[in-house]
Design an enzyme around this catalytic site. Structure first.
Site, PDB file in Angstrom:
ATOM      1  N   TYR A  55      -2.653  -0.989  10.341  1.00  0.00           N
ATOM      2  CA  TYR A  55      -2.745  -1.350   8.166  1.00  0.00           C
ATOM      3  C   TYR A  55      -0.877  -0.377   7.838  1.00  0.00           C
ATOM      4  CZ  TYR A  55      -3.769  -1.508   3.777  1.00  0.00           C
ATOM      5  OH  TYR A  55      -4.265  -2.145   2.685  1.00  0.00           O
ATOM      6  N   SER A  73       0.816  -1.409  -0.264  1.00  0.00           N
ATOM      7  CA  SER A  73      -0.081   0.057  -0.023  1.00  0.00           C
ATOM      8  C   SER A  73       0.690   1.003   0.157  1.00  0.00           C
ATOM      9  CB  SER A  73      -1.015   0.155   1.370  1.00  0.00           C
ATOM     10  OG  SER A  73      -1.872   1.534   1.559  1.00  0.00           O
TER      11      SER A  73
END
Length: 269
Positions: free
Chosen positions: A166, A153
């Site tokens: 995350y 990401s």
């Protein structure tokens, strides 16, 4: 350019001995990557613990030129992963490509995250990448070939409010993949990372509902988040095309690379 017609897809499909494994294949980006690989004619093993969507995707892809195999597996369980890779090798053939697509998102201020939320995020996003990459690299090394792509990401390199678990887990899996790439380079195995930004998937919708897309494009100054310079979020096919490129021999001299696909949202950071 459609994935089916792209030079990258053609290059992948030309390798008749290749077999691909995709984790997180039951939905989101993982499912789109699996469809793209199947369209090239490469046999694809679909791994996920979400069984019903996994069988549905396998049924959809059944009859593809290369073949498809659905394997229910939990990437957080190393023994389960080892058994799954053994099954793939026995039923489809030697694994040549791996896409680490399994991922979860638990959002919220760092001070309010529970132990359980932190633990499951790292169990899937980081330990899962480790378990599967380790199992696959063990069978790739004796053959002296292979390509591994981890879907991380842009949050792994750009701080995001309410996404500490995350972002940290993705940063860890990204660096793990690059270290693995350094170790496996001598064996002819390449390891790379694709770092998507906001992408039209159920994970994005789960963040803020229908408002998530607009907030991603416009930015949210109160959380120090810039918008997307290209003015749109990514489609899963955009991520899949980047993944297929890094898997294929068209990127034969690229390893330990982090390819960001976010429309400029991280400003090239």
């Amino acid at each position: 350019m459609s994935i089916e017609a792209s030079p990258t897809a053609t290059a992948l499909g030309a390798d008749r001995s290749a077999v691909a494994v995709v984790t997180g294949a039951a939905g989101g980006i993982g499912a789109v990557v699996a469809r793209a690989l199947a369209a090239t004619g490469v046999p694809v093993a679909l791994l996920d613990r979400d069984i019903m969507p996994l069988w549905e995707l396998a049924a959809e892809l059944d009859g593809s030129a290369g073949g498809v195999l659905a394997v229910a597996a939990d990437v957080t369980d190393s023994a389960d992963v080892d058994s799954a890779i053994a099954k793939v090798e026995a039923e489809l053939g030697p694994v040549t490509y791996l896409v680490n697509g399994a991922g979860v998102l638990r959002s919220g201020p760092a001070s309010e995250l529970t132990d359980e939320e932190w633990d499951i995020t790292f169990a899937v996003n980081t330990s899962g990448v480790f378990h599967v990459s380790r199992a696959v690299s063990r069978v790739m090394v004796p053959r002296g070939r292979g390509s591994i792509v981890t879907i991380a990401s842009n949050a792994a390199m750009t701080p995001r409010a309410s996404m500490a678990a995350y972002a940290a887990s993705k940063a860890a899996s990204s660096m793990f993949t690059k270290c693995l790439g350094l170790e496996l380079a001598r064996h002819g195995i390449r390891c790379n990372v694709v770092a998507p930004g906001s992408t039209r998937t159920p994970m994005l919708t789960a963040l803020q509902g229908d408002a998530a897309e607009r907030a991603s494009v416009d930015g949210t100054p109160d959380t120090y988040r810039v918008g997307i310079p290209l003015g749109r979020i990514a489609e899963p096919a955009h991520i899949a095309e980047a993944v297929l490129f890094l898997l294929s021999d068209r990127s034969a001299h690229i390893t330990m690379h982090d390819l960001t696909v976010d429309g400029g949202a991280s400003l090239g950071a």
